[in-house]
Each structure stands twice: as C-alpha cells, then as structure tokens.
Design an enzyme around this catalytic site. Structure first.
Site, mmCIF file in Angstrom:
data_model
loop_
_atom_site.group_PDB
_atom_site.id
_atom_site.type_symbol
_atom_site.label_atom_id
_atom_site.label_comp_id
_atom_site.label_asym_id
_atom_site.label_seq_id
_atom_site.Cartn_x
_atom_site.Cartn_y
_atom_site.Cartn_z
ATOM 1 N N GLU A 281 37.906 34.649 51.596
ATOM 2 C CA GLU A 281 38.352 35.047 52.935
ATOM 3 C C GLU A 281 37.602 34.285 54.016
ATOM 4 O OE1 GLU A 281 40.165 39.512 52.957
ATOM 5 O OE2 GLU A 281 38.401 39.264 54.200
ATOM 6 N N HIS A 302 36.435 32.034 25.082
ATOM 7 C CA HIS A 302 37.530 32.143 24.112
ATOM 8 C C HIS A 302 38.865 32.319 24.827
ATOM 9 C CE1 HIS A 302 34.626 32.568 20.777
ATOM 10 N NE2 HIS A 302 33.874 32.950 21.785
ATOM 11 N N LYS A 416 50.820 41.838 55.862
ATOM 12 C CA LYS A 416 50.856 43.180 56.461
ATOM 13 C C LYS A 416 52.100 43.348 57.332
ATOM 14 C CE LYS A 416 45.912 44.157 56.759
ATOM 15 N NZ LYS A 416 44.788 44.330 57.663
#
Ligand code: PA5
Length: 439
Positions: A281, A302, A416
């Site tokens: 951010e 793995h 948003k």
C-alpha cells in the site's frame, strides 16, 4: 535488534553500486526526518514509540483488567487492513501453535465479507463470555461496519444493560460513524491520531490493545520499538532501515520487481501478511513499486520453490531469520534406521531448519535470485516491537527513494466506489447503471 546481511547481493551488485543506493537512502532518510516529503502530515508513527508512556499502556491494561474481572474469555477484534494485521501478526507469532494462548482468545472479524466466515465466528462465540474491540480509523469501512452490526446486536441481546461495558471502539478523535456510535452508546474509546495511517498503526491502540488482551507483554513490545526508534533514527550507513531501503531499491532498479519475504517458521505467516500490506500500500502507486510477496519455508520449497529457483528472473528474496528458537527438540536415534535418518540423530530440528535455509539461500543465489537477510534475535514481544518499527521506518525511507508518497492509498478507493454502487448505497445511482451494463 535487527541486522541486515547483504552478502547475498554481492554477485549481483558491486560495492560502488551499493554505496550509490546507500547515499540515495540517506537522502530519503533526510526527507523523512525533516518532514519535507509527500505525505508529511502522516508522520505520527515516526516518533511514536518514545511517546508511549506507562500512563498510555495503563489505559489498555485497564480494559484487560475490566474484562478479566467480568471473566471474559473471548474477544472479537473487528477491523481490516492496517486496523487488524499488526495485532494478528503479533498474536499469531507469540501464541502456541496448537494450545490455547495466555490470555483471552482473540477472534478476528470484519476483515472480509465472507458470510460463511462470519456465521462460523458467531457459532464459535455463542457459548463464550464475549467482548468486542471494533477498530476503524475512518469509522466508515464497510467490512468492519457489517461485522460490528452483527456482533453488536448479539452482545446487546445477550448482555442487555451490561453490553456497553463489553465493547471498546478504536477510531478517529472526532469524525466517522463509529465515533458517533461509540459516543451515543457510551463505549470506552481510544483515538487513532490523524497523523498515523492504518498500516503504520500497530504500536497504537489499534495493535497494542488486542495484543494485551491476548495476554502478551506490551511493555516489552514498546521497549523494543523504542530501542528500534533510537537505532533507526541514526543518520548512518549502518542504520538497518537505511540499508534495507537502499538494497531493495537498488535491486528494483536493476529489474528485480518482486520481493519475496521468506520465513522459516509458520509463526511468522501473519508478519508476512502485515509486511505485504505495509509495503504494497505504501509503494505500489504511480505505475511503480516492488510487488511484495511471501513464502513460508520449508513448506513452500515444495510449492513455490520451483518457480523461485528457475522461473522468470525478476525476483529477489528477503529472508526473515530468527536466530534463536524458544524450544528444544532433538531427532532420536533409531537402532533399525529403516528411514535412513540416523545421520540426523541427536541434532535439533532447528539445526535442520538452518541447514535448509542456508542451502536454499545459496541455491537461489546460484539461480539468479539476490538475497537480503534480516536477522532478528528471537521471536518475543521485544523483538517484534523492534521489527515492526524497523519495517515501518525502512518503508518510509524506501518510498521516498522510489519517489512516491508512502503514506497515502488513493488506489484503494476504486473498488469501494464500485462496491457502493453495486450494493445500492445512496448517491452512487449513476455509477451503478454504468457498472451493471458491463456485467
Ligand atoms: O493502511 C491503511 O490505511 C488501510 O489498510 C486501512 O487500515 C484499512 O483500509 C482500514 O481502514 P479503517 O481503519 O478506516 O477502517
């Protein structure tokens, strides 16, 4: 104490280049310390540790004592992004991996909109003695608001007149729906200061209150952060925050666009999540920024190990190495040795882990993946406080070296607006029509 080992970058950059970037990081440090850079109204975290007095900590401890007296055993901590990741990182790192923790059980909610998750969380609290900490700086974020409405209704119905004693709000001093609600209901409230952004807020009530409720030593965590503040505020090429900011920017400019934070303990899983949010951010904007990723080894050797060893060569790794583990467990000798493992008999499991780490670092260097090592002494409250502050400081400096404002997050608004429109929030009608045509 944190130390940076940059020897794993030697084959990728000569001393002259490293020195050039150290000078850039020193300039970034000056910008930060001088308060002259972009986002300079969000520097409250920088000198925060020295301001955390006994009185401040006692206010958090008063909530712990109140809820202990009420025999609260489970606390729902509601928040998203910077309003939960720091507490989650610390509590996950300090807790026993399998057995109940030292203090109240902390359940995190409001960090997604998953109905199943929230419904299952409600199942988990139904026979418990419950309290809630709701955290939102803006006081208007949808995810925590939805979770809080549900948990508040439950607490109100179950505890009636006592409900307000069981809810604490952490929010803005004056603004936002949560502030109004907390004042109207008479909740104990803590303030997130205006000049501290969510992802830099773990050492405020946003993180410390939940960590204290979980039974961990926040005095020690603050002492660690205070020592880190002293060390990371030195204008020196030996300052680990300056070194880390320098090396990662050097690698970025050389084409290594993805940084993988590597740990060798599942306890550090959420430290990586916190770190990803802090750096993602803070730096991912204006078309720039290192992409922060993480792996947990040896598990991910793995899984992601193949890609890291031989995939696209745009990766570098930062290995978060804890020098001393807290427990001792040795591999037993077996007289039949059917599993051919006697060559390890008598060794501590951690010795194998260290062996795997050193082997991997060398293999990845040979595979073209530069390595930075961040050494921390042990995984306790003091060292986590150190680590949190160190990474915050390095992030501020690094953002200025990169040439972005490390303290805003304009990009978070895009989803948003669309979500509000699609969910029918008043005021978003026109956008809703446009979006629905695209679906
Ligand atoms: O770091 C940030 O600023 C964000 O991740 C916020 O913490 C997150 O969006 C939650 O915001 P708020 O605390 O206002 O609900």
């Amino acid at each position: 104490m944190i130390k940076i080992d940059k020897s794993g970058c030697k084959s990728f950059a000569d001393e002259k280049l490293i020195d050039k970037y150290l000078q850039k990081a020193l300039a970034g440090f000056d910008t930060l310390e001088g308060g002259q850079g972009a986002g300079n109204d969000f520097l409250g975290w920088n000198r925060l540790p020295e301001t955390i007095t006994k009185d401040v900590i006692d206010e958090y401890k008063a909530v712990v004592a109140r809820w202990q007296a009420m025999k609260v055993d489970t606390v729902v901590v509601i928040g998203i992004g910077g309003s939960y990741l720091g507490a989650k990182a610390a509590i996950h790192a300090l807790s026993h991996s399998f057995l109940p923790g030292k203090g109240m059980q902390i359940l995190f909610a409001g960090n997604s909109l998953s109905e199943d998750y929230l419904a299952e969380m409600m199942d988990a609290i139904c026979n418990r003695n419950v309290a809630c900490v709701v955290i939102s700086k803006s006081g208007t974020t949808t995810e925590p608001a939805v979770a809080f409405r549900i948990v508040k209704r439950y607490i109100d119905d179950k505890y009636g007149a006592e409900a307000a004693q069981r809810i604490v709000a952490v929010t803005d001093r004056n603004r936002g729906a949560l502030k109004s609600l907390a004042s109207a209901e008479g909740y104990t409230s803590f303030v997130i200061e205006d000049n501290i952004g969510g992802r830099y807020s773990v050492l405020t009530p946003v993180g410390l209150l939940a960590i204290a409720l979980a039974g961990y030593d926040i005095d020690a965590m603050v002492r660690g952060a205070q020592e880190a503040q002293k060390e990371c505020s030195k204008r020196s090429e030996n300052n680990p925050a300056i070194q880390y900011a320098a090396i990662r920017n050097m690698l970025y400019d050389a084409g290594y666009k993805t940084e993988i934070l590597v740990n060798y303990s599942p306890k550090l899983l959420y430290v990586s999540e916190w770190w990803k949010q802090l750096y993602g951010e803070s730096e991912g904007k204006d078309g720039k920024g290192i992409f922060p990723a993480s792996v947990s080894n040896t598990t991910d050797l793995h899984s992601m190990g193949q890609y890291i060893q031989e995939g696209e060569r745009t990766l570098f790794e930062t290995v978060l190495h804890v020098s001393k583990c807290e427990r001792e467990l040795r591999i037993p000798m077996d007289k039949d040795n059917l599993d051919s493992l006697n060559y390890l008999a008598g060794k501590r499991v951690e010795e194998c882990n260290e062996g795997a780490m050193n082997a991997t670092i060398m293999a990845h260097i040979d595979g073209g993946v530069p390595q930075i090592k961040v050494d921390m002494e042990r995984l306790d409250e003091f060292n986590l406080g150190w680590l949190f502050y160190f990474f915050e400081k390095a992030c501020g400096i690094s953002g200025y070296v990169l040439g972005v404002n490390p303290f805003n997050q304009p990009g978070v608004e895009a989803y948003k607006k669309n979500m509000f429109a699609l969910l029918g929030k008043p005021g978003y009608e026109e956008l809703a029509v446009q979006l629905k045509k695209r679906m």
